[in-house]
Design a protein around this motif. Structure first.
Motif, PDB file in Angstrom:
ATOM      1  N   ILE A  22      -0.791  -7.035   8.892  1.00  0.00           N
ATOM      2  CA  ILE A  22      -0.214  -5.794   8.668  1.00  0.00           C
ATOM      3  C   ILE A  22       1.198  -5.485   9.149  1.00  0.00           C
ATOM      4  O   ILE A  22       1.583  -5.637  10.357  1.00  0.00           O
ATOM      5  N   ASP A  35       2.430  -1.795   4.338  1.00  0.00           N
ATOM      6  CA  ASP A  35       1.736  -0.291   4.551  1.00  0.00           C
ATOM      7  C   ASP A  35       2.903   0.560   4.430  1.00  0.00           C
ATOM      8  O   ASP A  35       3.640   0.715   5.376  1.00  0.00           O
ATOM      9  N   ASN A  36       2.954   1.299   3.299  1.00  0.00           N
ATOM     10  CA  ASN A  36       3.782   2.406   3.225  1.00  0.00           C
ATOM     11  C   ASN A  36       3.414   3.939   3.570  1.00  0.00           C
ATOM     12  O   ASN A  36       3.779   5.023   3.238  1.00  0.00           O
ATOM     13  N   THR A  37       2.234   3.899   4.505  1.00  0.00           N
ATOM     14  CA  THR A  37       1.775   5.155   5.033  1.00  0.00           C
ATOM     15  C   THR A  37       2.051   5.197   6.549  1.00  0.00           C
ATOM     16  O   THR A  37       2.485   4.331   7.128  1.00  0.00           O
ATOM     17  N   PHE A  44       0.826  -1.228   0.085  1.00  0.00           N
ATOM     18  CA  PHE A  44      -0.006  -0.016  -0.173  1.00  0.00           C
ATOM     19  C   PHE A  44       0.911   1.026   0.120  1.00  0.00           C
ATOM     20  O   PHE A  44       1.768   1.412   0.714  1.00  0.00           O
ATOM     21  N   SER A  45       0.462   2.252  -0.789  1.00  0.00           N
ATOM     22  CA  SER A  45       1.208   3.457  -0.866  1.00  0.00           C
ATOM     23  C   SER A  45       0.296   4.480  -1.419  1.00  0.00           C
ATOM     24  O   SER A  45       0.791   5.245  -2.549  1.00  0.00           O
ATOM     25  N   SER A  57      -5.292   3.633   3.139  1.00  0.00           N
ATOM     26  CA  SER A  57      -4.825   2.313   4.093  1.00  0.00           C
ATOM     27  C   SER A  57      -5.739   1.969   5.193  1.00  0.00           C
ATOM     28  O   SER A  57      -6.081   0.747   5.390  1.00  0.00           O
ATOM     29  N   SER A 108       9.834  -1.581   1.162  1.00  0.00           N
ATOM     30  CA  SER A 108       8.569  -2.340   1.290  1.00  0.00           C
ATOM     31  C   SER A 108       8.729  -3.769   0.624  1.00  0.00           C
ATOM     32  O   SER A 108       8.355  -4.851   0.914  1.00  0.00           O
ATOM     33  N   VAL A 147      -0.438  -7.391   4.470  1.00  0.00           N
ATOM     34  CA  VAL A 147      -0.233  -5.928   3.917  1.00  0.00           C
ATOM     35  C   VAL A 147       0.923  -5.299   4.286  1.00  0.00           C
ATOM     36  O   VAL A 147       1.360  -5.551   5.509  1.00  0.00           O
ATOM     37  N   TYR A 155      -0.627   3.035  10.355  1.00  0.00           N
ATOM     38  CA  TYR A 155      -0.382   2.067  11.145  1.00  0.00           C
ATOM     39  C   TYR A 155       0.989   1.888  11.928  1.00  0.00           C
ATOM     40  O   TYR A 155       1.286   1.102  12.744  1.00  0.00           O
ATOM     41  N   ALA A 194       3.966  -2.351   8.948  1.00  0.00           N
ATOM     42  CA  ALA A 194       4.374  -0.838   8.326  1.00  0.00           C
ATOM     43  C   ALA A 194       5.563  -0.851   7.941  1.00  0.00           C
ATOM     44  O   ALA A 194       6.555  -1.364   8.617  1.00  0.00           O
ATOM     45  N   ALA A 207      -6.775  -1.559   4.159  1.00  0.00           N
ATOM     46  CA  ALA A 207      -5.744  -2.608   4.554  1.00  0.00           C
ATOM     47  C   ALA A 207      -6.616  -3.669   5.420  1.00  0.00           C
ATOM     48  O   ALA A 207      -6.293  -4.835   5.167  1.00  0.00           O
TER      49      ALA A 207
END
Lengths: 345, 345
Positions: A125, A96-98, A73-74, A80, A333, A94, A101, A127, A84
């Motif tokens: 998830i 997650d690149n935000t 995810f980005s 997200s 990631s 997942v 989380y 992160a 997610a």
């Protein structure tokens, strides 16, 4: 025995980081059975070439994650937050690149050079830390293992690509306007969602992300809190000043480090140059030190200007540079995905 | 009683700082009887307008200082080394804006907001500190007086105009080349006299001036040693990382300060805003903080992003910006001249 093949998804496929994730997946030897590219409804419908095959970008909906094994995810924190859990519900891991989380105690925050083992504590998830945090902790981890880490004071010199493709266009547009002696009319930076805009061309803006009650920006608090979480050390003293400068890609950092034990500069250079993911560029006689323009497109973290503090025992200064879209985002990631797959097989 | 009138000379009149000295002399109400403009033989012969009068630039020779009362030097260290003693011999007070005499124990190093009284200890030469030092000590002096100063760790974001007019032209030329996707061919920075050249457009170069044995650059050692000399405190702990960024004029500094006693942020803002030569720009809610583009052309030192460190008691971070050609050079020199004349009358 056949190697397990994975169905990957990239959420935010048309963004600056999303494109780098796709490039990186293409270059690496991951066992990819299928690649699903997802974006907002607005960007859906375009086609992206991956390993000679044209893939149509689809709208990111909960159903789009059916059958997906690993979703990168980005596409911003709100996407997200919303999608997610839907991907996890459908059996995907997942990455997650935000910032959605990162500080969630149930979500591991991973830089493989530092805490690869945390990958396997995930509950669906994992992160990916903030770009400015990642390159700093990669450079610090070998020092921490050898000398013990007490305190960090960092000032950053961050490129605009961390704010996305629109900020790159904005920097170039503004720069041309200044060269033409025309009005600059700032429109995007420092923070898209805030009212005040400042000139970034030929300037330095000491604000990245919104301000917190304590006077630090959210970007600065990310560096402070994420470093402690990744290193599992709440006693670590971390201070940051985050500054946007007119560079397209590549974050530079002036890092002061106080260690538990006394380092030797030659020993530190040797230690870092043998550490995973680091390239030491440090030869003052040859004017060799890391530069953002040279780090662009590279996967490693570059370290130079290593020198002992003149007053404080056990302390060092260094200059740490990396491609914020690669090690700072896409590559970290994909590295997490690689380590996850390796651990599974 | 008639006010004494002074014969001024500007050495390096055609350079970036020299031009700012002439502009500043024109704007201020100094009792100038005559202005002699001097330069290298190469630049001599050109004319400069001063208060409506066209003055022909002459070659700087020992004889050119006959009758001069106050000579402002800004033509490089070697010119000062050669000609400042000649000017002094002929009865002039030299205010030298190069590094030639700064650390000479017989030469006062003066920032009027900090150590104006040292002006009157001169033996013919008064040195003007390095640009990056001046703006920092102006911001620190009120803190030092109120809370006591223990330690400073500074990372700079320095503009190219500190390297002269040719570096400004170089930054603009390189920036246009990058925007046109043409080769940059670096030619001037980081240090004109050294073989390696690096791209400054859309980059950050962690080298200003030559490297010393200890791994620090000469620019960094200037900040360290000059701060101690100006403040008459050898026990002060000062560390610096000096970085050139693609800004035309205006140096920015990320400053960490450890004090003897605990400061209060609101009190510090009030204290600094009442201090001579400082403008506080510090309102996070309004995204107000100092910016190089806004400091350009102003005489003051701008301070913002004032916040307490989260870990270290008695410590602050701040963002300090000033026009490096004005307070960092021309204006500080003219200020010294003003204080000298005031003290004489």
């Amino acid at each position: 025995m056949a190697i397990k093949q994975f169905h990957f998804a990239v959420v935010g496929a048309t963004g600056a980081v999303g494109q780098q994730i796709i490039n990186t997946l293409e270059k690496r030897a991951l066992p990819i059975k299928k690649l699903t590219l997802l974006s907002s409804a607005r960007s859906a419908g375009s086609s992206i070439l991956f390993k000679g095959e044209s893939i149509t970008v689809q709208e990111a909906t909960p159903e789009a994650f059916e059958g997906v094994d690993i979703a990168l995810f980005s596409a911003g924190g709100s996407v997200s937050k919303k999608l997610a859990p839907e991907a996890v519900k459908r059996g995907a891991l997942v990455i997650d690149n935000t910032s959605a989380y990162r500080m969630d105690p149930d979500v591991p925050l991973v830089v493989p050079e530092v805490n690869k083992e945390d990958i396997f504590l995930n509950k669906g998830i994992i992160a990916n830390p903030n770009c400015s945090t990642i390159q700093m902790v990669v450079a610090l981890q070998p020092l921490r293992e050898k000398y013990g880490l007490k305190r960090i004071i960092v000032s950053t010199y961050q490129s605009v690509s961390g704010s996305g493709q629109s900020a790159i266009t904005e920097l170039k547009r503004q720069s041309q306007a200044v060269l033409n002696e025309e009005d600059v009319n700032p429109d995007i930076l420092p923070v898209g969602s805030l009212p005040k805009k400042h000139q970034i061309a030929f300037n330095a803006i000491p604000q990245i992300d919104v301000f917190q009650e304590n006077g630090f920006t959210f970007e600065e608090m990310k560096m402070i809190n994420e470093t402690k979480k990744i290193m599992h050390d709440d006693t670590l003293q971390v201070s940051a000043t985050c500054v946007r400068i007119p560079v397209v890609t590549g974050h530079s950092e002036s890092v002061f480090v106080e260690l538990e034990n006394e380092p030797d500069v030659a020993e530190v250079r040797e230690l870092l140059s043998q550490s995973s993911g680091i390239i030491v560029e440090d030869d003052p006689a040859d004017q060799l030190y890391p530069l953002a323009t040279r780090a662009e497109g590279e996967l490693e973290v570059f370290v130079g200007r290593i020198r002992k503090d003149l007053d404080v025992p056990n302390s060092l200064h260094m200059w740490v540079v990396s491609d914020n879209l690669l090690k700072g985002a896409a590559w970290n990631s994909v590295q997490i995905a690689e380590a996850y797959i390796e651990g599974k097989s």
